[in-house]
Design a protein around this motif. Structure first.
Motif, PDB file in Angstrom:
ATOM      1  N   GLY A  36       1.021  -0.953   0.036  1.00 18.28           N
ATOM      2  CA  GLY A  36      -0.123   0.065  -0.094  1.00 18.28           C
ATOM      3  C   GLY A  36       0.913   1.290   0.121  1.00 18.28           C
ATOM      4  N   ALA A  37       1.964   1.344  -0.670  1.00 20.57           N
ATOM      5  CA  ALA A  37       3.049   2.212  -0.593  1.00 20.57           C
ATOM      6  C   ALA A  37       2.735   3.405  -1.810  1.00 20.57           C
ATOM      7  CB  ALA A  37       4.369   1.577  -1.115  1.00 20.57           C
ATOM      8  N   MET A  38       2.066   2.992  -2.708  1.00 17.15           N
ATOM      9  CA  MET A  38       2.012   3.733  -3.864  1.00 17.15           C
ATOM     10  C   MET A  38       0.741   4.096  -4.364  1.00 17.15           C
ATOM     11  SD  MET A  38       5.274   4.031  -4.699  1.00 17.15           S
ATOM     12  CE  MET A  38       6.740   3.128  -3.890  1.00 17.15           C
ATOM     13  N   PRO A  39       0.100   5.262  -3.593  1.00 16.71           N
ATOM     14  CA  PRO A  39      -1.493   5.527  -3.910  1.00 16.71           C
ATOM     15  C   PRO A  39      -1.523   6.018  -5.383  1.00 16.71           C
ATOM     16  CG  PRO A  39      -0.535   6.728  -2.102  1.00 16.71           C
ATOM     17  CD  PRO A  39       0.392   5.824  -2.162  1.00 16.71           C
ATOM     18  N   ARG A  40      -0.623   6.660  -5.699  1.00 10.42           N
ATOM     19  CA  ARG A  40      -0.635   7.421  -7.107  1.00 10.42           C
ATOM     20  C   ARG A  40      -0.966   6.294  -7.977  1.00 10.42           C
ATOM     21  NH1 ARG A  40      -0.966  12.672  -7.781  1.00 10.42           N
ATOM     22  NH2 ARG A  40       0.751  12.767  -6.120  1.00 10.42           N
ATOM     23  N   ASP A  41      -0.480   4.956  -8.046  1.00  9.67           N
ATOM     24  CA  ASP A  41      -0.677   4.002  -8.894  1.00  9.67           C
ATOM     25  C   ASP A  41      -2.220   3.619  -9.206  1.00  9.67           C
ATOM     26  OD1 ASP A  41       1.723   4.170  -8.831  1.00  9.67           O
ATOM     27  OD2 ASP A  41       2.448   2.134  -8.517  1.00  9.67           O
ATOM     28  N   VAL A  42      -2.753   3.633  -7.971  1.00 14.25           N
ATOM     29  CA  VAL A  42      -4.163   3.089  -7.553  1.00 14.25           C
ATOM     30  C   VAL A  42      -5.266   4.065  -7.779  1.00 14.25           C
ATOM     31  CG1 VAL A  42      -5.632   1.493  -6.248  1.00 14.25           C
ATOM     32  CG2 VAL A  42      -3.002   1.893  -5.833  1.00 14.25           C
ATOM     33  N   LEU A  43      -5.259   5.216  -7.189  1.00 14.97           N
ATOM     34  CA  LEU A  43      -6.364   6.244  -7.180  1.00 14.97           C
ATOM     35  C   LEU A  43      -5.995   7.316  -7.990  1.00 14.97           C
ATOM     36  CD1 LEU A  43      -6.627   6.257  -3.226  1.00 14.97           C
ATOM     37  CD2 LEU A  43      -7.994   4.786  -4.907  1.00 14.97           C
ATOM     38  N   LEU A  44      -7.091   7.559  -9.159  1.00 15.45           N
ATOM     39  CA  LEU A  44      -6.988   8.600  -9.986  1.00 15.45           C
ATOM     40  C   LEU A  44      -8.062   9.794  -9.470  1.00 15.45           C
ATOM     41  CD1 LEU A  44      -5.810   9.799 -12.636  1.00 15.45           C
ATOM     42  CD2 LEU A  44      -7.677   8.596 -13.871  1.00 15.45           C
ATOM     43  N   VAL A  45      -7.639  10.985  -9.037  1.00 16.07           N
ATOM     44  CA  VAL A  45      -8.123  11.859  -8.366  1.00 16.07           C
ATOM     45  C   VAL A  45      -8.578  12.884  -9.339  1.00 16.07           C
ATOM     46  CG1 VAL A  45      -8.570  13.466  -6.596  1.00 16.07           C
ATOM     47  CG2 VAL A  45      -7.444  11.272  -5.906  1.00 16.07           C
ATOM     48  N   VAL A  46      -9.799  13.370  -9.800  1.00 13.71           N
ATOM     49  CA  VAL A  46     -10.051  14.493 -10.753  1.00 13.71           C
ATOM     50  C   VAL A  46     -11.134  15.205 -10.015  1.00 13.71           C
ATOM     51  CG1 VAL A  46     -10.511  14.967 -13.077  1.00 13.71           C
ATOM     52  CG2 VAL A  46      -9.419  12.670 -12.696  1.00 13.71           C
ATOM     53  N   GLY A  47     -10.736  16.383  -9.457  1.00 18.08           N
ATOM     54  CA  GLY A  47     -11.890  16.931  -8.580  1.00 18.08           C
ATOM     55  C   GLY A  47     -12.427  16.207  -7.779  1.00 18.08           C
ATOM     56  N   ASP A  48     -13.743  16.173  -7.840  1.00 16.22           N
ATOM     57  CA  ASP A  48     -14.517  15.425  -6.674  1.00 16.22           C
ATOM     58  C   ASP A  48     -14.719  13.831  -7.118  1.00 16.22           C
ATOM     59  OD1 ASP A  48     -16.353  15.722  -8.687  1.00 16.22           O
ATOM     60  OD2 ASP A  48     -17.845  16.252  -7.400  1.00 16.22           O
ATOM     61  N   LEU A  49     -14.000  13.504  -8.242  1.00 18.41           N
ATOM     62  CA  LEU A  49     -14.154  12.061  -8.686  1.00 18.41           C
ATOM     63  C   LEU A  49     -12.879  11.280  -8.180  1.00 18.41           C
ATOM     64  CD1 LEU A  49     -15.938  10.439 -10.917  1.00 18.41           C
ATOM     65  CD2 LEU A  49     -14.338  11.179 -12.557  1.00 18.41           C
ATOM     66  N   ILE A  50     -13.000  10.056  -7.825  1.00 20.02           N
ATOM     67  CA  ILE A  50     -11.895   9.087  -7.146  1.00 20.02           C
ATOM     68  C   ILE A  50     -12.098   7.903  -7.978  1.00 20.02           C
ATOM     69  CG2 ILE A  50     -10.796   8.171  -5.535  1.00 20.02           C
ATOM     70  CD1 ILE A  50     -11.466  10.311  -3.607  1.00 20.02           C
ATOM     71  N   ILE A  51     -11.277   7.649  -8.904  1.00 21.76           N
ATOM     72  CA  ILE A  51     -11.519   6.315  -9.802  1.00 21.76           C
ATOM     73  C   ILE A  51     -10.492   5.254  -9.056  1.00 21.76           C
ATOM     74  CG2 ILE A  51     -11.238   5.471 -11.880  1.00 21.76           C
ATOM     75  CD1 ILE A  51     -11.823   8.331 -13.159  1.00 21.76           C
ATOM     76  N   GLU A  52     -11.110   4.085  -8.759  1.00 21.67           N
ATOM     77  CA  GLU A  52      -9.774   3.068  -8.548  1.00 21.67           C
ATOM     78  C   GLU A  52      -9.691   2.545  -9.732  1.00 21.67           C
ATOM     79  OE1 GLU A  52     -11.770  -0.158  -6.017  1.00 21.67           O
ATOM     80  OE2 GLU A  52     -12.567   1.447  -4.812  1.00 21.67           O
ATOM     81  N   SER A  53      -8.212   2.119  -9.949  1.00 20.72           N
ATOM     82  CA  SER A  53      -7.939   1.762 -11.293  1.00 20.72           C
ATOM     83  C   SER A  53      -8.085   0.178 -11.612  1.00 20.72           C
ATOM     84  CB  SER A  53      -6.381   2.042 -11.403  1.00 20.72           C
ATOM     85  OG  SER A  53      -5.985   3.447 -11.156  1.00 20.72           O
ATOM     86  N   PRO A  54      -8.052  -0.251 -12.958  1.00 23.39           N
ATOM     87  CA  PRO A  54      -8.208  -1.621 -12.910  1.00 23.39           C
ATOM     88  C   PRO A  54      -6.590  -1.930 -13.510  1.00 23.39           C
ATOM     89  CG  PRO A  54      -8.987  -0.254 -14.967  1.00 23.39           C
ATOM     90  CD  PRO A  54      -8.650   0.519 -13.864  1.00 23.39           C
ATOM     91  N   MET A  55      -5.829  -2.555 -12.333  1.00 23.43           N
ATOM     92  CA  MET A  55      -4.381  -2.593 -12.614  1.00 23.43           C
ATOM     93  C   MET A  55      -4.362  -3.775 -13.337  1.00 23.43           C
ATOM     94  SD  MET A  55      -3.399  -1.044  -8.646  1.00 23.43           S
ATOM     95  CE  MET A  55      -1.889  -0.235  -9.377  1.00 23.43           C
ATOM     96  N   ALA A  56      -3.090  -3.549 -14.322  1.00 26.60           N
ATOM     97  CA  ALA A  56      -2.600  -4.916 -14.940  1.00 26.60           C
ATOM     98  C   ALA A  56      -2.042  -6.028 -14.223  1.00 26.60           C
ATOM     99  CB  ALA A  56      -1.964  -4.358 -16.125  1.00 26.60           C
TER     100      ALA A  56
END
Ligand code: DAV
Length: 341
Positions: free
Chosen positions: A92-112
């Motif tokens: 759980g070290a790299m939140p940048r990889d997982v969470l895409l924050v665009v204003g009030d939208l938070i998207i969980e990424s579909p990681m490869a």
């Protein structure tokens, strides 16, 4: 900056060595990954990284920024889906990889990476909390990550010019760190973990207020845009000249500078990345940048450029594949949505 999630490293586990890992990880570390998959990373490296990461979190909090931390999880636990199984997770070290924050939208990424399939769970408590306070929290379609989602003919030794990506176009895939936003405009790279359907998915979901542009990247093992192409503040862009082909035309009037060669010694083991993590800096505000304490050429470049530089030791964290930008996900910044181009 008002609020940020900063990762934790204590529970980091060596990810299983699959094709999608091989495409992006340093080839010289192959034996380590194959032998240690599903086990904790060496404890002396973890301890040293944790000390640096905790100090960084304290520095950020001492500036009046609200800091949130993910939950510590047991990533040694094997898991499976109907299509495959994994020896364990990662961290759980790299939140940048997982969470895409665009204003009030938070998207969980579909990681490869299969090992990262459940990684958003570490942030669950905060995601629910953001939802309760008004965020539009969504998860991209959970990928199936079947064998045909990866290219059977992918060969990591192929030269860049003829190279294809390890991920096919079977379903949308992306890591949030392959996107970087300047107000209304979002710059993305196709990488081994972000495919074209993934970029299309993000384009459609960020709505008419935002536009996604694809950057011409010439990296031979692309995974995450934030050691390649770093808009820092309005009018200032930091570029890795070894990895960017044509700079997007939007930046023609910006002050563009090239990141200096990293100074990390060759014998400093970086398990999961190249040394270009040095340019993975973090902006506290448009004038203040956090830089690795020993990277003097980069520190001097920023000072000459007019930034206030906060030097923080981070080489032990960098062993685990990320620097300041990777270990953070800024969830709230002051100011309104702007068009910079
Ligand atoms: O230079 O190996 C690191 C990207 C960080 N997530 C590199 C890319």
């Amino acid at each position: 900056m008002e609020e940020v999630i900063i990762g934790v490293i204590d529970d980091a586990v060596v990810p299983a060595w699959n094709v999608e890992v091989e495409a992006t990880m340093p080839a010289k570390n192959r034996a380590f990954f194959v032998e240690q998959a599903g086990q904790y990373f060496p404890s002396d490296h973890v301890r040293a990284a944790r000390d640096e990461l905790e100090s960084f979190a304290e520095i950020i909090a001492s500036r009046g920024i609200k800091v949130r931390r993910p939950a510590l999880l047991d990533y040694r636990q094997p898991f499976s889906t109907p299509n495959w199984s994994s020896k364990g997770g990662l961290y759980g070290a790299m939140p940048r990889d997982v969470l895409l924050v665009v204003g009030d939208l938070i998207i969980e990424s579909p990681m490869a990476w299969r090992s990262r399939y459940f990684e958003a769970d570490a942030y669950r408590e905060h995601l629910v909390d953001y939802f309760k306070s008004g965020s539009r929290w969504i998860s991209a379609p959970k990928p199936q990550l079947k064998d045909d989602g990866y290219r059977a003919d992918y060969d990591p030794e192929t030269p860049w010019e003829t190279k294809r990506y390890v991920t096919a176009e079977a379903e949308p895939l992306f890591d949030a760190a392959d996107f970087i936003r300047c107000g209304r405009d979002i710059f993305a790279q196709r990488s081994h973990v972000t495919n074209e359907l993934g970029i299309d998915w993000v384009s459609r979901h960020v709505g008419n207020e935002h536009k996604v542009h694809v950057v011409d990247v010439t990296d031979s093992s692309p995974m995450h845009i934030d050691a390649t192409f770093m808009p820092l503040a309005p009018g200032k862009l930091l570029v890795n000249r070894k990895r960017v082909g044509t700079i997007p035309p939007q930046f023609s009037s910006w002050d563009i500078r090239f990141a200096p060669e990293p100074t990390i010694p060759d014998d400093h083991l970086l398990y999961m990345s190249s040394a270009w993590l040095t340019m993975n800096v973090f902006m506290l505000n448009p004038n203040t940048v956090v830089v690795e304490a020993e990277e003097w050429p980069l520190v001097r470049l920023f000072e000459e450029w007019g930034f206030d530089v906060v030097r923080v030791p981070f080489r032990n964290v960098m062993r685990f594949g990320g620097c300041f930008h990777c270990v953070t996900a800024d969830t709230r910044r002051e100011g309104s949505l702007q068009a910079y181009f």
